[in-house]
Design an enzyme around this catalytic site. Structure first.
Site, PDB file in Angstrom:
ATOM      1  N   GLU A  47       0.891  -1.173   0.000  1.00 47.07           N
ATOM      2  CA  GLU A  47       0.000   0.000   0.000  1.00 47.07           C
ATOM      3  C   GLU A  47       0.920   1.212   0.000  1.00 47.07           C
ATOM      4  O   GLU A  47       1.578   1.495   0.994  1.00 47.07           O
ATOM      5  CB  GLU A  47      -0.882  -0.013   1.233  1.00 47.07           C
ATOM      6  CG  GLU A  47      -1.826  -1.212   1.250  1.00 47.07           C
ATOM      7  CD  GLU A  47      -2.545  -1.298   2.571  1.00 47.07           C
ATOM      8  OE1 GLU A  47      -3.203  -0.322   2.940  1.00 47.07           O
ATOM      9  OE2 GLU A  47      -2.431  -2.327   3.246  1.00 47.07           O
TER      10      GLU A  47
ATOM     11  N   CYS B 170      -2.072   9.182   3.080  1.00 48.17           N
ATOM     12  CA  CYS B 170      -1.797   8.679   1.721  1.00 48.17           C
ATOM     13  C   CYS B 170      -2.902   9.104   0.766  1.00 48.17           C
ATOM     14  O   CYS B 170      -2.646   9.476  -0.373  1.00 48.17           O
ATOM     15  CB  CYS B 170      -1.651   7.165   1.740  1.00 48.17           C
ATOM     16  SG  CYS B 170      -3.057   6.302   2.432  1.00 48.17           S
TER      17      CYS B 170
END
Ligand code: NAD
Length: 467
Positions: free
Chosen positions: A238, A272
């Site tokens: 990720e 993010c």
């Protein structure tokens, strides 16, 4: 001079590294700098613990529920420590602790479903699910606890054991979490290791690790994939994002401005899937810039432990330097700071919440992930142009479209090349949904049942109807 990045120092208790308070830039504690050679013992124990842990799903469920209760009960200790080392406001740390417990509880309630295969042949085949073995979980410093739980909760629920390595910028709340969980989980099921590199590199390449579950930057993600290649362990990555928000002609700017602002600036922009670029119709550009700039000027910036603080410091000195250099480059290239544009003149890693207009589209603050409290607003002339600009990137984590006509907004959102597209929101996640970046933003799927199956392997039993 404060130490800008974690460094090794021998002390009376063996080797340690300093942990800094980002609100002061000063060291306030230290964490053990474990040697990579210790990993043989740690992974060996995780392997041994796997035998018992994988065998009893009901005991696992009970243990994970007890773990969730224990985390909640320790919230008053965990949250301030998280704020001290990470920098975020205390209320956000408390919310992170709650989300950590919620992940444990969610995955405690999930079990893989065996699936018979009926393809018309006289065979009774069935797909069952088996755990993988010891999982290496490596996480960054922006959400140390909840990202750790996003890895270990599904891995443990699937019957694996976990070796977890936090970022050296934020090891302390994770170590405390480990002691809290030790009361609920059998020994060796979840082990926390702390240390400077090459500890992470050696963990991902350890031959006893069967799944590497990594969250962090794209360059480190590449190194992790290469490190895991010799053992052919499964990888889930990720990675970074550079999410675009496209505002349509019919957007109600005042109505969405708060939501849009906080989707970009929460956790000081160190998210993010924060909004990292805004595309506004040329006609609305100035109004959008001013609405966001007003909020940037009004946001209360300060130490996370101060009541009333809305935006804390950046977590670390390299991150502050990156945000500062991208902003300076944009200003040098002709951008205008409608708010902020500079670091704050005080100790610690504080940067003024910044809204930029007239940014050249090829400026690094637009094309790269700056990961800080800075938001460029770009004008567009046609929706096709905005969609093309949003997609013209190697990143592919999330994106959003904002407007009054929801069908029209959804039609535009459908054209975004990313893992999750929101309408009139950004970065809202449910525990039950898959989370998967595309392009360079990720490999594999986390979240929901997909996250559980990402920690399992299919095992097929093939049996004829008659002997
Ligand atoms: P980073 O890649 O520098 O570090 C992440 C982790 O990897 C840390 O624990 C670090 O110590 C470790 N590490 C460093 N080198 C390693 C190596 N060679 N092998 C194994 N591990 C190694 O990232 P960061 O600066 O800590 O975090 C910020 C990044 O994380 C941003 O790019 C952000 O977008 C990304 N992120 C992504 C998600 C997501 O879900 N997609 C969530 C949060 C953060």
């Amino acid at each position: 001079m404060p130490t800008p990045v974690p460094r090794r120092s021998p002390g009376p208790r063996g080797e340690h590294f300093a942990v800094l308070d980002p609100a002061t830039g000063e060291a306030f504690d230290e964490a053990p700098d474990q040697r990579p050679e210790e990993l043989d013992t740690v992974v060996g124990r995780a392997h041994q613990a796997w035998r018992g842990w994988r065998a009893d799903p009901a005991a696992r469920t009970r243990a994970l529920l007890a773990a969730a209760d224990a985390v909640e009960a320790a919230g008053a200790e965990l949250a301030p420590l998280l704020t001290r080392e990470q920098g975020k406001p205390l209320a956000e740390s408390s919310a992170e602790v709650a989300r950590t417990a919620a992940r444990l509880r969610y995955f405690a309630g999930l079990a893989p479903v065996p699936r018979p295969i009926d393809d018309g042949r006289p065979v009774r085949s069935e797909v069952r699910w088996r755990s993988l073995g010891p999982v290496a979980a490596i996480v960054p410093w922006n959400f140390p606890l909840q990202l750790a739980a996003a890895k270990f909760a599904p891995a443990l629920a699937a019957g694996n054991t976990v070796v977890l390595k936090p970022s050296p910028f934020t090891p302390l709340a994770t170590r405390l979490l480990g002691s809290v969980l030790a009361g609920a989980l059998p020994e060796g099921v979840l082990t926390i290791v702390t240390g400077l590199e090459p500890l992470g590199a050696r963990l991902v390449s350890h031959p006893g690790i069967r799944h590497v579950s990594f969250t962090g930057s794209i360059p480190t993600g590449r190194a992790v994939a290469a490190g895991a290649a010799p053992s052919l362990a499964r990888i889930t990555l990720e990675l970074g994002g550079n999410d675009a928000a496209i505002l349509l002609e019919d957007v109600d700017v005042e109505r969405i401005a708060d939501r849009l602002f906080w989707a970009a600036f929460r956790n000081c922009g160190q998210v993010c899937m924060a909004v990292k670029r805004v595309y506004a119709p040329a006609r609305l550009r100035d109004q959008v810039v001013e609405a966001l700039a007003q909020r940037a000027r009004a946001a209360v910036v300060g130490p996370g432990l101060d009541p009333g603080t809305q935006l804390g410091p950046l977590n670390n000195a390299p991150q502050l330097a990156r945000v500062e250099s991208y902003t300076a480059r944009a200003l040098a290239d002709g951008a205008r700071a409608a708010a902020g544009g500079h670091r704050l003149d005080r100790p610690g890693h504080f940067f003024a919440p910044t809204v930029l207009a007239d940014v050249p589209p090829d400026s690094p603050v637009v094309t790269q992930e700056q990961f800080g409290p800075v938001l460029p607003v770009l004008a567009y002339r046609s929706v096709d142009e905005a969609v093309a600009a949003a997609n013209d990137t190697g990143f592919g984590l999330g994106g959003s479209v904002w407007g009054t006509d929801l069908d029209r907004a959804e039609a535009v959102a459908d054209r975004l090349e990313c893992g999750t597209a929101w309408i009139n929101h950004h970065a809202e996640l449910s525990l039950a949904q898959p989370f998967a970046g595309i392009k360079e933003s990720g490999v594999g799927v986390a979240g929901g049942p997909w996250g559980l199956y990402g920690n399992l392997r299919p095992f097929v039993v093939h049996r004829p109807e008659e002997g």
